[in-house]
Motif scaffolding. Structure first.
Motif, mmCIF file in Angstrom:
data_model
loop_
_atom_site.group_PDB
_atom_site.id
_atom_site.type_symbol
_atom_site.label_atom_id
_atom_site.label_comp_id
_atom_site.label_asym_id
_atom_site.label_seq_id
_atom_site.Cartn_x
_atom_site.Cartn_y
_atom_site.Cartn_z
ATOM 1 N N ALA A 14 -11.686 170.449 -86.020
ATOM 2 C CA ALA A 14 -11.377 171.669 -85.257
ATOM 3 C C ALA A 14 -12.454 171.892 -84.188
ATOM 4 O O ALA A 14 -12.145 172.237 -83.041
ATOM 5 C CB ALA A 14 -11.289 172.867 -86.196
ATOM 6 N N ALA A 15 -13.731 171.647 -84.550
ATOM 7 C CA ALA A 15 -14.821 171.813 -83.568
ATOM 8 C C ALA A 15 -14.653 170.804 -82.431
ATOM 9 O O ALA A 15 -14.925 171.114 -81.266
ATOM 10 C CB ALA A 15 -16.181 171.640 -84.243
ATOM 11 N N MET A 16 -14.186 169.598 -82.772
ATOM 12 C CA MET A 16 -14.011 168.563 -81.739
ATOM 13 C C MET A 16 -12.871 168.898 -80.785
ATOM 14 O O MET A 16 -12.811 168.373 -79.673
ATOM 15 C CB MET A 16 -13.738 167.197 -82.399
ATOM 16 N N ARG A 17 -11.957 169.748 -81.230
ATOM 17 C CA ARG A 17 -10.830 170.138 -80.375
ATOM 18 C C ARG A 17 -11.033 171.500 -79.719
ATOM 19 O O ARG A 17 -10.187 171.962 -78.963
ATOM 20 C CB ARG A 17 -9.537 170.197 -81.205
ATOM 21 N N TRP A 65 -11.969 158.098 -82.373
ATOM 22 C CA TRP A 65 -12.861 157.800 -81.251
ATOM 23 C C TRP A 65 -12.979 156.288 -81.041
ATOM 24 O O TRP A 65 -13.131 155.810 -79.922
ATOM 25 C CB TRP A 65 -14.226 158.421 -81.566
ATOM 26 N N GLY A 66 -12.973 155.541 -82.157
ATOM 27 C CA GLY A 66 -13.185 154.090 -82.079
ATOM 28 C C GLY A 66 -14.526 153.729 -82.688
ATOM 29 O O GLY A 66 -15.177 154.563 -83.319
ATOM 30 N N ASP A 67 -14.954 152.465 -82.497
ATOM 31 C CA ASP A 67 -16.178 151.988 -83.150
ATOM 32 C C ASP A 67 -17.438 152.216 -82.328
ATOM 33 O O ASP A 67 -18.539 151.940 -82.807
ATOM 34 C CB ASP A 67 -16.038 150.493 -83.482
ATOM 35 N N ASN A 68 -17.297 152.664 -81.105
ATOM 36 C CA ASN A 68 -18.446 153.123 -80.324
ATOM 37 C C ASN A 68 -18.516 154.638 -80.484
ATOM 38 O O ASN A 68 -17.623 155.344 -80.011
ATOM 39 C CB ASN A 68 -18.265 152.814 -78.830
ATOM 40 N N ASP A 70 -7.313 165.059 -77.566
ATOM 41 C CA ASP A 70 -5.928 164.568 -77.659
ATOM 42 C C ASP A 70 -5.765 163.688 -78.905
ATOM 43 O O ASP A 70 -4.760 163.763 -79.619
ATOM 44 C CB ASP A 70 -5.566 163.702 -76.439
ATOM 45 N N SER A 71 -6.758 162.848 -79.131
ATOM 46 C CA SER A 71 -6.671 161.923 -80.262
ATOM 47 C C SER A 71 -6.723 162.688 -81.594
ATOM 48 O O SER A 71 -5.997 162.347 -82.534
ATOM 49 C CB SER A 71 -7.818 160.912 -80.164
ATOM 50 N N VAL A 72 -7.566 163.729 -81.663
ATOM 51 C CA VAL A 72 -7.626 164.543 -82.886
ATOM 52 C C VAL A 72 -6.257 165.197 -83.119
ATOM 53 O O VAL A 72 -5.743 165.220 -84.243
ATOM 54 C CB VAL A 72 -8.741 165.619 -82.795
#
Ligand SMILES: C[S@@+](CC[C@H](N)C(=O)[O-])C[C@H]1O[C@@H](n2cnc3c(N)ncnc32)[C@H](O)[C@@H]1O
Length: 283
Positions: A253-256, A27-30, A231-233
């Protein structure tokens, strides 16, 4: 007593011990949603999440030297950004000690320790005196909190006339009965409290004596976030499996999950002001 469905604060802190590095990877630092002009906007996650910080900073509009509280500060990037944009002095708090340490390192590295500090504290029991801040902002920390308790604490520490800006998820429609258990599972895995509806913050702000200046559905501008994260996951799948173990795998998996993409899930921004006086004539 905790409101039904709200995760335990220690459990949320433990979640970020596992999730912190994984969030930074995918995700990054934010640790908040991005803001895109429209679906054709090609900005990446880093640009779009920074743009949402700027949207919040513009709404909060603190003056140089104002004391601002960042409730649920992540690894410190939004607090540093808001201080740089506005000249305000910012105290960021988190209930996760690693985040406080990393954010403090970041402030030192930026030479900003005089204006931006970080502390370990619980947003639902703030260790600060009444009316000790000119402004408060909360970028997505309310997703984990007992919202009435947290907003009451924000109002208590805010000086009369001070502003609060918060962003939160938004439940835009009824969830179909056959999807409810999957959604509840996703919320539990990500330590999220049930999402508030469109009227929720108007009523809550009213109960807590705040004057609502803006309550906006930002979903059309934030929608790309879940696609970009999914996509990033996927891109980092192997690394997640190798480095972060079973718990992180379940979270990833939940994030995707396709449930994340449901149109019923949106995003909202509240801008409210603590009136100078209470009572029927307060404005
Ligand atoms: C989705 S992250 C957002 C972080 C940050 N605002 C940002 O935008 O990068 C949620 C934040 O709320 C913090 N948080 C969750 N529960 C908290 C609590 N009870 N007290 C203080 N912070 C809390 C988490 O540690 C995390 O920093």
């Amino acid at each position: 007593m905790r409101t039904a469905g709200v995760p335990d604060a220690d459990d949320v802190a433990a979640y970020y011990d596992v999730m912190g590095p994984l969030l930074q990877l995918v995700w990054g630092d934010n640790f908040h949603f991005g803001y895109w002009d429209d679906d054709q906007d090609t900005s990446d996650l880093a640009e779009a999440t920074d743009r949402l910080t700027r949207v919040v900073a513009e709404r909060l509009a603190p003056r140089p030297g104002d004391r601002v509280l960042d409730l649920g500060c992540g690894v410190g990037v939004p607090a540093l950004r808001l201080a740089a944009l506005t000249g305000a002095t910012v105290l960021g708090i988190s209930y996760n000690r690693r985040q406080v340490d990393e954010a403090s390192d970041r402030a030192r590295a930026a030479g900003a320790q005089g204006r931006v500090r970080f502390a370990y504290a619980d947003a639902m029991a703030l260790p600060y005196p009444d009316a000790s801040f000119d402004a408060v902002f909360a970028l997505e920390s309310f997703v984990h909190l007992d919202r009435p308790r947290a907003l009451r604490e924000c109002v208590r520490v805010l000086r009369p006339g001070g502003r609060i800006v918060l962003t939160d998820m938004l439940l835009r429609g009824e969830i179909a009965p056959e999807l409810r258990s999957g959604v509840e599972h996703g919320l539990a895995v990500q330590r999220l409290a049930p999402f508030p509806t469109a009227d929720y913050y108007r009523d809550l702000a009213d109960e807590e004596g705040l004057v609502v200046e803006e309550l906006t559905d930002l979903s059309d501008h934030t929608r790309l976030t879940v696609h970009r994260i999914a996509d990033s996951v996927t891109r980092h799948r192997r690394e997640i499996e190798e480095r972060y173990g079973d718990q992180a795998r379940a979270i990833a998996a939940a994030m995707r999950s396709p449930l994340q993409l449901m149109p019923e899930f949106g995003y909202q921004l509240l801008l409210a002001r603590r009136p100078f006086a209470t009572g029927p004539s307060a404005v």
